[in-house]
Design an enzyme around this catalytic site. Structure first.
Site, PDB file in Angstrom:
ATOM      1  CD  GLU A 185      -2.911   1.299   0.253  1.00 37.38           C
ATOM      2  OE1 GLU A 185      -3.019   0.419  -0.610  1.00 37.38           O
ATOM      3  OE2 GLU A 185      -3.635   2.318   0.271  1.00 37.38           O
ATOM      4  CB  THR A 215      -9.963   8.978 -11.150  1.00 31.58           C
ATOM      5  OG1 THR A 215      -8.821   8.543 -10.415  1.00 31.58           O
ATOM      6  CG2 THR A 215     -11.186   8.990 -10.251  1.00 31.58           C
TER       7      THR A 215
HETATM    8  C1  DMJ Z   1     -10.151   3.945  -7.350  1.00 32.84           C
HETATM    9  O1  DMJ Z   1     -11.439   3.984  -6.821  1.00 32.84           O
HETATM   10  C2  DMJ Z   1      -9.816   5.211  -8.088  1.00 32.84           C
HETATM   11  O2  DMJ Z   1      -8.743   4.956  -8.933  1.00 32.84           O
HETATM   12  C3  DMJ Z   1      -9.480   6.358  -7.186  1.00 32.84           C
HETATM   13  O3  DMJ Z   1      -9.083   7.505  -7.888  1.00 32.84           O
HETATM   14  C4  DMJ Z   1      -8.387   5.974  -6.248  1.00 32.84           C
HETATM   15  N1  DMJ Z   1      -8.558   4.707  -5.631  1.00 32.84           N
HETATM   16  C5  DMJ Z   1      -9.208   3.604  -6.234  1.00 32.84           C
HETATM   17  C6  DMJ Z   1      -8.356   2.435  -6.604  1.00 32.84           C
HETATM   18  O4  DMJ Z   1      -7.212   2.260  -5.905  1.00 32.84           O
END
Ligand code: DMJ
Length: 544
Positions: A419, A530
């Site tokens: 992580e 994202t």
């Molecule tokens: C996802 O839900 C998206 O990429 C977000 O921007 C960050 N974290 C998670 C995955 O790790």
């Protein structure tokens, strides 16, 4: 400010004429700061204006590449690898369907579903997150199953506290992408209905939204849901602040909500939120992670390109790309943010690894989160438009960061990354704390491999991606799905019993695309939100 007005004009131009009034008026936010305005740009002249209809056929004609590619002249090994990833997706979906359909995630060890408290009573996060991946992989039957669930069981009439950010990136993003890929009206109408439920979160003195919103029906007379439409800041966020990566990660989806509805309100809200940041003074040009939606001032000087900051930067460069390179304000913000990041946060370890540190009031924390590993792909994506003399420099920086993130995988026993990993006290690219050794099926490293592959065609990125596939199969695949693991540094890890929805939305999609020809969801036509949901580049202002 002039720039804000210009930006709003651009957004409105992209969004088309106002066409209908969204609900959301007359709700009071917590603290009673001010009354919300009616959620619309201008009153609808029902007599004279034809109802807005998004021209889907025209949009499809504007695409430059076939969405699912041409499938010509590929080598058998690449095809076989892609088929393996498709099989993994089918396995993840089938198990979710069997044991958890309608819940938010699958618990693959106990073979049941998980609901959690991020989505305010909404269900089926995995269904909505999986739709476009199923479609792209040509898992037709499974896509139909998911679509049927959205049609018949996806209930938006819920009453609970949701993360504005998570609902936006997973649900709105997933529904929008499914609509653009298929033209099925159900996805569009659900996206718009849900989008309207999010609008009251923006009713703050600055227009910067709070992080938590009650999704209940906005009926002020109701005794049963008196909190409907109210918004809060996260209890854990400093002094009622909003979070950079949350309020800065709305723009792409909200512009498309305006595009599809003809109502500029969504674009206006998201633009105000993004642009408000232009005016605020930034320490050394850096954007801290916490900002007060009441005063518009930073609350704490913690800067990170990983958690709490990450997708804000991503959405600046992607706003530019999605606008077909017209949104020059977003581009300027991205360029100067990246310059400040490079100047103050980018570091080289004793062993020669490039990494991006975090910044706490001027002091560097030599740690990089898994989340920050998306930045290799982002910097590569932005390099093309950085000007001739900077372009190669940014491609090199992107490759170095992606290499460091690969090292964080390669140095673990499972070949999956932790992580967070550190660069201090003789440590290089490894976790030093027990609490940072887990891997929850996150996508960011393979996301960067996918972009680096598309932009360089260096075969090492496919090789690295294949190592991840093998590691997922070995350590995360269990009898009934895929699970995160608690420690990447042991070959007999325990599982966390959670198949995250982003595993289907992102990790498997990016891996699949890594082994596809470049035409499949071409970067010329699509920008990934994202959560890896593809949203189209606005080549021609394709509204009606
Ligand atoms: C996802 O839900 C998206 O990429 C977000 O921007 C960050 N974290 C998670 C995955 O790790």
């Amino acid at each position: 400010p002039r720039r804000l007005r210009e930006k709003l004009r651009t957004a409105a131009r992209m969004a088309g004429p106002p066409a209908h009034t969204a609900p959301g008026s007359r709700q009071q936010v917590q603290g009673g700061e001010r009354r919300a305005q009616p959620a619309t740009g201008a009153p609808l002249d029902r007599e004279t204006r034809a109802p807005f209809r998004f021209d889907y056929e025209r949009f499809r004609r504007s695409l430059r590449h076939p969405v699912r590619g041409r499938r010509t002249g590929e080598d058998p090994e690449t095809r076989a690898r892609r088929m393996k990833i498709k099989e993994m997706m089918k396995f993840a979906w089938d198990n979710y369907k069997q044991y958890a359909l309608g819940k938010n995630e699958l618990r693959p060890l106990t073979k049941n579903g998980h609901i959690g408290n991020m989505f305010g009573g909404l269900r089926g996060a995995t269904v909505v997150d999986a739709l476009d991946t199923l479609y792209i992989m040509e898992l037709e039957e499974e896509f139909q199953e998911a679509k049927k669930w959205v049609e018949n069981s996806f209930d938006l009439n819920v009453n609970g506290e949701a993360s504005l950010f998570e609902v936006n990136i997973r649900y709105i993003g997933g529904l929008l992408a499914a609509y653009y890929l298929t033209g099925e009206e159900v996805f569009k109408s659900k996206a718009l209905e849900l989008g309207e439920k999010l609008l009251p979160a923006f009713n703050t003195p600055t227009g910067i939204p709070r992080g938590v919103i009650n999704l209940g029906r906005q009926d002020t007379r109701s005794l049963f849901s008196p909190c409907s439409g109210m918004s809060w800041s996260w209890g854990w966020a400093s002094a009622g602040s909003s979070i950079l990566a949350e309020f800065g990660t709305l723009h792409l989806e909200f512009l498309h909500l305006s595009e599809l509805s003809g109502n500029p309100v969504f674009a206006e809200k998201a633009s105000t939120s993004q642009l408000g940041l232009c005016r605020v003074e930034k320490p050394q040009g850096l954007y801290p992670n916490f900002l007060s939606p009441v005063t518009g001032n930073w609350v704490q000087h913690h800067v990170s390109i990983g958690g709490l900051g990450d997708s804000f930067y991503e959405y600046l460069i992607k706003s530019w790309l999605m606008s077909d390179k017209r949104d020059s304000e977003a581009k300027k913000m991205y360029d100067s943010a990246l310059e400040a990041i490079e100047k103050h946060l980018v570091q080289k370890s004793a062993g020669g690894l490039t990494y991006i540190a975090e910044w706490r009031g001027g002091v560097l924390d030599h740690k990089m989160g898994h989340l920050a590993c998306f930045s290799g792909g982002m910097i590569a994506l932005g390099a093309e438009d950085a000007g001739e003399e900077r372009k190669q420099h940014y491609m090199d920086l992107a490759a170095e960061i992606t290499n460091t993130c690969h090292e964080s995988y390669a140095r673990s026993d499972t070949k999956l990354g932790p992580e967070a990993f550190r660069f201090d006290a003789g440590t290089e690219a490894m976790a030093t704390r027990l609490s940072e050794r887990y891997y929850i099926l996150r996508p960011e490293v393979v996301e960067s491999y996918m972009y680096m592959w598309r932009l360089t065609h260096d075969p090492k990125y496919r090789q690295w991606g294949w190592e991840v596939v093998k590691a997922l199969e070995k350590h995360c695949r269990v009898e009934a799905g895929f699970s995160g693991i608690r420690d990447v540094y042991t070959t007999t890890p325990t599982h966390d019993n959670m198949q995250q929805s982003f595993f289907l939305a992102e990790t498997l999609k990016y891996l699949y695309l890594l082994f596809c020809e470049d035409d499949v969801l071409s970067l010329d036509d699509w920008v990934f939100n994202t959560e890896a949901h593809p949203l189209p580049v606005n080549h021609t202002n394709f509204k009606a």
